[in-house]
Every structure is written in structure tokens, then in C-alpha cells.
Design a protein around this motif. Structure first.
Motif, PDB file in Angstrom:
ATOM      1  N   SER A 165     -42.141   8.023  16.148  1.00 34.95           N
ATOM      2  CA  SER A 165     -41.731   8.556  14.846  1.00 34.95           C
ATOM      3  C   SER A 165     -40.566   9.533  14.972  1.00 34.95           C
ATOM      4  CB  SER A 165     -42.912   9.254  14.167  1.00 34.95           C
ATOM      5  OG  SER A 165     -43.919   8.328  13.833  1.00 34.95           O
TER       6      SER A 165
ATOM      7  N   GLY B  35     -40.293   5.096   9.528  1.00 38.87           N
ATOM      8  CA  GLY B  35     -40.971   3.823   9.269  1.00 38.87           C
ATOM      9  C   GLY B  35     -41.573   3.668   7.895  1.00 38.87           C
TER      10      GLY B  35
ATOM     11  N   ARG C 131     -37.972   6.853  14.353  1.00 41.82           N
ATOM     12  CA  ARG C 131     -38.102   5.987  13.189  1.00 41.82           C
ATOM     13  C   ARG C 131     -39.304   6.405  12.362  1.00 41.82           C
ATOM     14  NH1 ARG C 131     -39.967  -0.377  13.220  1.00 41.82           N
ATOM     15  NH2 ARG C 131     -39.745  -0.744  10.997  1.00 41.82           N
TER      16      ARG C 131
ATOM     17  N   SER D 194     -42.481  13.124  11.507  1.00 37.47           N
ATOM     18  CA  SER D 194     -41.312  12.674  12.264  1.00 37.47           C
ATOM     19  C   SER D 194     -40.449  13.853  12.681  1.00 37.47           C
ATOM     20  CB  SER D 194     -40.492  11.692  11.434  1.00 37.47           C
ATOM     21  OG  SER D 194     -41.213  10.508  11.183  1.00 37.47           O
TER      22      SER D 194
ATOM     23  N   LEU E 161     -45.511  -6.021  13.701  1.00 38.75           N
ATOM     24  CA  LEU E 161     -44.246  -5.316  13.948  1.00 38.75           C
ATOM     25  C   LEU E 161     -43.936  -5.160  15.431  1.00 38.75           C
ATOM     26  CD1 LEU E 161     -44.654  -2.425  11.344  1.00 38.75           C
ATOM     27  CD2 LEU E 161     -43.609  -4.675  11.008  1.00 38.75           C
TER      28      LEU E 161
ATOM     29  N   LEU F  50     -39.833  -0.395  18.581  1.00 40.10           N
ATOM     30  CA  LEU F  50     -38.486   0.056  18.221  1.00 40.10           C
ATOM     31  C   LEU F  50     -37.396  -0.925  18.624  1.00 40.10           C
ATOM     32  CD1 LEU F  50     -38.556   3.866  19.171  1.00 40.10           C
ATOM     33  CD2 LEU F  50     -38.836   2.834  16.912  1.00 40.10           C
TER      34      LEU F  50
END
Length: 245
Positions: free
Chosen positions: A144, A149, A147, A157, A205, A244
Motif C-alpha cells: 500500500s 488500490g 498503491r 497508505s 489480482l 504490483l
């Protein structure tokens, strides 16, 4: 199995469950005497102590809220008092509160900063007073940091991005003393705290098609704690199954 950490002493914050407990088990398995802190999981802390001790490991549980500066400092002192030294600090304790900017409570903001960022600095500041050449500081961050997200992850984050940046600065501060400082950034990791529907979506993902295991994060920590990582410092090492990528 080779005991690569024999004679070493480690402190793991937030070590009673999840990734923290996996790290405690792995460092103990590799030969280190391990202290760990816990806050709200006393039953799990007792079970972990019993488990590690049954396997022949030296282990100590310490009740300490990472939001409390004095408690973090005292945890370091208790570790040194119990085991006589401190070689490895794993700043694992963390909290996560979701919420978008419109309704995110300032109290939650302050607690996340206190636990996720300030405790890393406070613990490191206290620990390195007892470390010599070959000391290891290992921070548990998150993907995080790179990203967010999803909506609602801004503050979390931010804290993990701060950990990654703090790691670089601390590596510069401590490099001349032979102490390395690194961050491990886990991606989505299997946990029974998340609903299966959410975990199923996360798996779509991942480049590897699955989420990580606690033990896989602990393996990276063990590498950074060991003798073969002496030239690795100031790094953010991602363990995310290609999340990622």
C-alpha cells in the motif's frame, strides 16, 4: 536445519498473531531467542509462547501497546534484561482503519500514525542503543506504500509510505555502525479476518493466482535477519505474488 541465528536475540512487535506470529516462529526456529509484544491478544500470546517453548525455543511475551511510547521503550528494556542483548528488531505492529477523507476520524488518524510510524522510530531509537556491528532493523510495511488500490486506504497508505521513507533515512544514520535497516512490503496475505468473497477477488489480482502465506513473509524477514544480508540496507523488499507487477 542450520541454526543461522544461534546466539542472537530478536524483538518482534505485534507478534502474537498473523504475520507477526509467523515471524516469531521462524526466528526461533532459526535459533534466535525471541521476545514479542502483544496488546489485545493475550490468549494467542500465551499459545504462541507454549508452542515455541515446546519446540525448544527461548521466547518471551511482553504486553505493550505500540501507541504508547513508554511501553515500546520498556519492551526493548525487558528484552535486554531477559536475554542480555538485542541483535534484531522487527517492527511489525500495525493497525488498519478504512475510511474516506470525508468521514475519517482524527482519533483514528492519530492512532494509525502512532502505531504504524511513530512506534517504528521509537522502537528503533531504543533498540539500536543495544546493537553493535551486524545489528538488524526490519520494518514490516505494505504494498500500500506504492498503491492504495481502493478508496478508503489513503491514511494507511500514507503510514506505510512513511515507513519506507523512514527506513532509507535510518539506513543512512546507522550504516556506519554496521546496522542494516530494511522494509518488507507484503502484498495480500491469507487471513481468516477477511471474508472469503473478498479474498477470492484479491486472488484475481495476483500474478501467481493466489495470496501469500504468513510463512512466506517470515522467510524474507529471516533472510534480512541472517548473515547473508549484510550488504542489503535501505531497501523496500516486496513480497506480493506479483500484485504490483
Amino acid at each position: 536445519m542450520s541454526k543461522t541465528l544461534s546466539g542472537k536475540v530478536a524483538l518482534v512487535t505485534g507478534g502474537s498473531r498473523g504475520i507477526g506470529a509467523a515471524i516469531v516462529r521462524r526466528l526461533a526456529r532459526d535459533g534466535a531467542a525471541v521476545a514479542f509484544t502483544y496488546s489485545a491478544s493475550a490468549d494467542k500470546a500465551r499459545a504462541l509462547v507454549k508452542d515455541v517453548a515446546a519446540s525448544g525455543g527461548a521466547v518471551l511475551s511482553i504486553e505493550a501497546d505500540s501507541a504508547d511510547v513508554g511501553a515500546v521503550q520498556q519492551a526493548v528494556a525487558q528484552t535486554v534484561e531477559a536475554f542480555g542483548r538485542l541483535d534484531i528488531l522487527v517492527n511489525n505492529a500495525g493497525v488498519l482503519t478504512h475510511g474516506t477523507v470525508d468521514d475519517f476520524a482524527i482519533a483514528d488518524f492519530d492512532r494509525m500514525v502512532a502505531v504504524n510510524v511513530r512506534a517504528v522510530f521509537v522502537g528503533t531509537q531504543a533498540a539500536v542503543k543495544h546493537m553493535g556491528q551486524g545489528g538488524r532493523v526490519i520494518n514490516i510495511g505494505s504494498v500500500s506504500a506504492e498503491r492504495a488500490g481502493l478508496p478508503g486506504a489513503a491514511v494507511y497508505s500514507m503510514t506505510k509510505g512513511a515507513v519506507a521513507s523512514l527506513t532509507k533515512g535510518l539506513a543512512r544514520d546507522l550504516g556506519a555502525r554496521g546496522i542494516t535497516v530494511n522494509t518488507v512490503q507484503p502484498g495480500p496475505t491469507e487471513t481468516d479476518m477477511a471474508a472469503e468473497e473478498y479474498r477470492a477477488w484479491l486472488r484475481t489480482l495476483m500474478a501467481l493466482g493466489r495470496m501469500g502465506q504468513d510463512s512466506e513473509i517470515a522467510s524474507m524477514v529471516a533472510f534480512l535477519a541472517g548473515p547473508e544480508s549484510g550488504f542489503v540496507t535501505g531497501s523496500a523488499l516486496t513480497v506480493d505474488g506479483g500484485f504490483l507487477a
